[in-house]
Design a protein around this motif. Structure first.
Motif, short mmCIF file in Angstrom:
data_model
loop_
_atom_site.label_atom_id
_atom_site.label_comp_id
_atom_site.label_asym_id
_atom_site.label_seq_id
_atom_site.Cartn_x
_atom_site.Cartn_y
_atom_site.Cartn_z
N PHE A 167 -24.72 57.94 -75.58
CA PHE A 167 -25.49 57.37 -76.69
C PHE A 167 -26.80 58.12 -76.92
CE2 PHE A 167 -22.78 53.58 -76.29
CZ PHE A 167 -22.56 53.31 -77.63
N MET A 168 -27.45 58.56 -75.86
CA MET A 168 -28.72 59.26 -76.02
C MET A 168 -28.53 60.60 -76.74
SD MET A 168 -31.18 57.38 -74.96
CE MET A 168 -32.50 58.56 -74.87
N MET A 169 -27.36 61.21 -76.56
CA MET A 169 -27.14 62.50 -77.19
C MET A 169 -26.49 62.38 -78.57
SD MET A 169 -26.10 65.05 -74.04
CE MET A 169 -26.68 66.48 -74.93
N LYS A 170 -25.68 61.35 -78.79
CA LYS A 170 -24.93 61.23 -80.04
C LYS A 170 -25.57 60.32 -81.08
CE LYS A 170 -21.52 63.87 -78.70
NZ LYS A 170 -21.31 65.20 -79.30
N SER A 171 -26.23 59.25 -80.63
CA SER A 171 -26.73 58.25 -81.59
C SER A 171 -27.79 58.78 -82.57
CB SER A 171 -27.28 57.02 -80.85
OG SER A 171 -28.33 57.38 -79.98
N PRO A 172 -28.70 59.70 -82.16
CA PRO A 172 -29.66 60.22 -83.16
C PRO A 172 -28.97 60.93 -84.33
CG PRO A 172 -30.46 60.67 -80.95
CD PRO A 172 -29.06 60.18 -80.80
N ARG A 173 -27.94 61.71 -84.04
CA ARG A 173 -27.22 62.38 -85.12
C ARG A 173 -26.40 61.38 -85.94
NH1 ARG A 173 -25.54 67.65 -81.49
NH2 ARG A 173 -27.51 68.78 -81.76
N LEU A 174 -25.91 60.33 -85.31
CA LEU A 174 -25.22 59.29 -86.07
C LEU A 174 -26.19 58.60 -87.02
CD1 LEU A 174 -22.88 57.71 -83.36
CD2 LEU A 174 -22.15 58.74 -85.52
N LEU A 175 -27.42 58.37 -86.56
CA LEU A 175 -28.43 57.80 -87.45
C LEU A 175 -28.72 58.75 -88.60
CD1 LEU A 175 -30.59 55.71 -88.20
CD2 LEU A 175 -32.16 56.87 -86.62
N GLN A 176 -28.84 60.04 -88.30
CA GLN A 176 -29.10 61.01 -89.35
C GLN A 176 -27.93 61.09 -90.33
OE1 GLN A 176 -31.88 62.62 -90.13
NE2 GLN A 176 -30.83 63.57 -91.88
N SER A 177 -26.71 60.80 -89.87
CA SER A 177 -25.55 60.84 -90.76
C SER A 177 -25.68 59.78 -91.85
CB SER A 177 -24.25 60.63 -89.97
OG SER A 177 -24.12 59.30 -89.50
N PHE A 178 -26.35 58.67 -91.56
CA PHE A 178 -26.60 57.65 -92.57
C PHE A 178 -27.50 58.21 -93.68
CE2 PHE A 178 -29.43 54.29 -94.17
CZ PHE A 178 -28.49 53.41 -94.72
N PHE A 179 -28.56 58.90 -93.27
CA PHE A 179 -29.45 59.51 -94.26
C PHE A 179 -28.75 60.63 -95.03
CE2 PHE A 179 -32.57 58.13 -90.89
CZ PHE A 179 -33.04 57.03 -91.61
N ALA A 180 -27.91 61.39 -94.33
CA ALA A 180 -27.16 62.46 -95.00
C ALA A 180 -26.23 61.90 -96.06
CB ALA A 180 -26.36 63.27 -93.97
N ALA A 181 -25.63 60.74 -95.78
CA ALA A 181 -24.75 60.10 -96.77
C ALA A 181 -25.54 59.65 -98.00
CB ALA A 181 -24.04 58.90 -96.13
N ILE A 182 -26.78 59.21 -97.79
CA ILE A 182 -27.64 58.86 -98.92
C ILE A 182 -27.90 60.10 -99.77
CG2 ILE A 182 -29.96 58.10 -99.57
CD1 ILE A 182 -29.92 56.25 -97.16
N CYS A 183 -28.13 61.24 -99.11
CA CYS A 183 -28.33 62.49 -99.83
C CYS A 183 -27.10 62.84 -100.66
CB CYS A 183 -28.64 63.61 -98.84
SG CYS A 183 -28.91 65.23 -99.60
N ASP A 184 -25.92 62.70 -100.07
CA ASP A 184 -24.67 62.98 -100.79
C ASP A 184 -24.52 62.07 -102.00
OD1 ASP A 184 -23.99 64.89 -98.87
OD2 ASP A 184 -22.91 63.43 -97.65
N LEU A 185 -24.80 60.79 -101.80
CA LEU A 185 -24.67 59.82 -102.89
C LEU A 185 -25.60 60.16 -104.05
CD1 LEU A 185 -23.74 57.13 -104.17
CD2 LEU A 185 -25.58 56.01 -102.86
#
Length: 538
Positions: A113-131
């Motif tokens: 979780f410490m290594m993967k969760s920050p990028r998962l959080l950033q994926s939410f922002f990236a999806a906003i960028c795509d939208l």
């Protein structure tokens, strides 16, 4: 301009817009329901995207965001010299500090979780960028262009490689695209929008500048353009831009005051170091044409001819001018990096979407059809070949760079983290170029660690620790070992390990793990693998 509300079940609004494809084309402004579906698709794609990122790209992804957040939440973590000089705002790291706090509260702060969760959080922002890139293309050029823009955005290798990384540039890109959507002057014949939209755009632009002060380069262009076209220039300057800018600066400065412990004006310090003193040049310089001949073409990659064709055919120079402006200003600066111009990459991909949409059959012009039945069977051969070409070039490139190239420095920290949780790590020495690996945010164990310093010297031409080590590894380590605190593990690249192997073995260190890193030259020498040596003389 004629606005006609469609009362059919599709719940669309059709707008006649002069100057778009085929002269005066009707555009389909997509309903909120469709936007939600687009967002969910983008979120799913970016979540998978984030999990596929297993390579190391730029030190700032870890050292200027996650490492700072880890220190805020868990009390240990390294702050680089930038934080001592006050040229970084805590606004961006706080996003990940909140995430770490939640993980700690739920007892989920494990290695994975410490290594993967920050990028998962950033994926939410990236999806906003795509939208919002989809919505921006939709409001400017119609739904078909929006669909091909989304295709370009999701398949471009560099967006895949970079947008879910925890770089401040990634968040800056999200804020830039969202703000551009609300700017009246950056829309093509989209009709009047409320003054509150411009205010919202100013707030988001202010946050982008707080995250990355260099984002002001984008907003200087947009602000000047708005002054030319706005009928309420004085209101824009004195009742919107100045007050909103002051409020955003005041809030972010107060936030930094609470954490720094003193008043720090980050934009001023950033400007002073990077522009007035050319401090960024310490990390290398490139020729003025680098963004034009290498940097941006590599990012756009095989979408480049479609992007150029879209710019020429659309003739929307005020939007495409933003790309030229940003690349032109950054070309003046000596220190150049791919990520600096990331905020205008989605704009370039929108023009690629315009070009791809124009390859449809003449009976299916842009904006005429909301939904194409049996779309694949009706794609003209030229468009089919273009799509296959783009997929065949971008997908392998994106996967290779995300899964293979420079993965050793991520893998070694994953390994050391597991060893540390089992009590096998008492101290780590990194004999690598500085900031070559993640640090405490990945290890997540408060044990002594040491890396070779590369803080810019006040005196020009004075080599730092990292430089001196790379020039003569054996001599440096022989001197360094007289005063070192004996570590349990030493991490280095195989190019230096060859020169240090005898010294390490004579001091009771042996190789315990070797991780593949890269197939070709990465930095100053061939760094094919990352090697871990462990002390055996306890």
């Amino acid at each position: 301009m004629r606005l006609r509300q469609n009362t059919s079940a599709t719940d669309k609004a059709e707008i006649d817009v002069p100057g778009t494809f085929e002269g005066s084309a009707k555009k389909n402004v997509t309903s909120n329901g469709s936007w939600k579906r687009v967002f969910y698709i983008c979120l799913a794609v970016r979540a998978v995207n984030s999990l596929l990122i297993q390579t190391y790209f730029n030190p700032d992804e870890h050292w200027q965001s996650l490492e700072v957040a880890h220190r805020l939440v868990f009390g240990y973590g390294h702050l680089t010299w930038e934080w001592e000089k006050g040229i970084r705002s805590y606004l961006h790291p706080l996003l990940f500090a909140v995430l770490y706090k939640v993980l700690a509260f739920l007892h989920l702060d494990t290695t994975w979780f410490m290594m993967k969760s920050p990028r998962l959080l950033q994926s939410f922002f990236a999806a906003i960028c795509d939208l919002y890139m989809y919505r921006y293309a939709d409001v400017n050029f119609g739904n078909q262009v929006a669909q091909w823009t989304l295709f370009s955005q999701l398949t471009n290798w560099f967006m895949f490689f970079c947008c879910t990384r925890t770089l401040s540039n990634s968040l800056e890109t999200v804020l830039t695209i969202v703000s551009l959507y609300y700017w009246p002057c950056m829309r093509v014949g989209a009709g009047k929008i409320s003054s509150s939209s411009r205010k919202l755009a100013l707030v988001i632009a202010g946050l982008a500048c707080a995250v990355r002060p260099t984002s002001a380069i984008v907003w200087l262009y947009v602000g000047i353009l708005e002054l030319f076209v706005a009928s309420d220039k004085m209101k824009f300057i004195f009742l919107e831009a100045v007050p909103i800018g002051a409020v955003v600066l005041g809030i972010t400065s107060l936030l930094d005051r609470l954490i720094y412990g003193s008043w720090i004006i980050v934009p001023f310090n950033f400007l002073k170091f990077n522009f007035l003193s050319s401090g960024g040049d310490y990390y290398g310089t490139h020729p003025w044409h680098w963004y034009l001949t290498q940097g941006f073409p590599v990012m756009v990659f095989t979408f480049l001819p479609f992007c150029v064709a879209g710019i020429i055919r659309s003739k929307q120079w005020k939007i495409s001018g933003l790309i030229g402006w940003v690349i032109g200003i950054y070309s003046i600066l000596g220190h150049k990096e791919f990520r600096f111009v990331l905020p205008v990459l989605p704009i370039a991909l929108m023009f690629s979407g315009y070009s791809l949409a124009s390859l449809r059959k003449p009976d299916l012009p842009i904006g005429k059809s909301k939904r194409i039945p049996n779309a694949h069977s009706r794609l003209p051969s030229k468009l089919q070949m273009s799509v296959l070409f783009l997929l065949a070039t971008n997908i392998p490139m994106g996967l290779y760079m995300s899964l293979v190239h420079q993965r050793g420095t991520e893998n070694v920290m994953h390994y050391l983290s597991k060893e540390a949780q089992n009590g096998e790590v008492r101290g780590v020495l990194f004999l690598t170029p500085c900031h070559a690996t993640p640090y405490y945010s990945a290890l997540h164990k408060n044990v002594p660690m040491r890396f070779l310093d590369c803080t810019p010297s006040e005196q020009r031409g004075v080599p730092d620790e990292s430089d001196r080590f790379m020039l003569n590894p054996l001599e440096f380590v022989s001197d360094f070992s007289r005063n070192w605190s004996l570590p349990s593990h030493i991490v280095m690249f195989d190019s230096e390990e060859i020169k240090l192997r005898s010294f390490l073995m004579s001091n009771s260190f042996r190789e315990v793990k070797r991780f593949f890193h890269a197939h070709f030259k990465v930095d100053r020498d061939l760094q094919g693998a990352v090697v871990v040596y462990a002390y055996t003389g306890w």
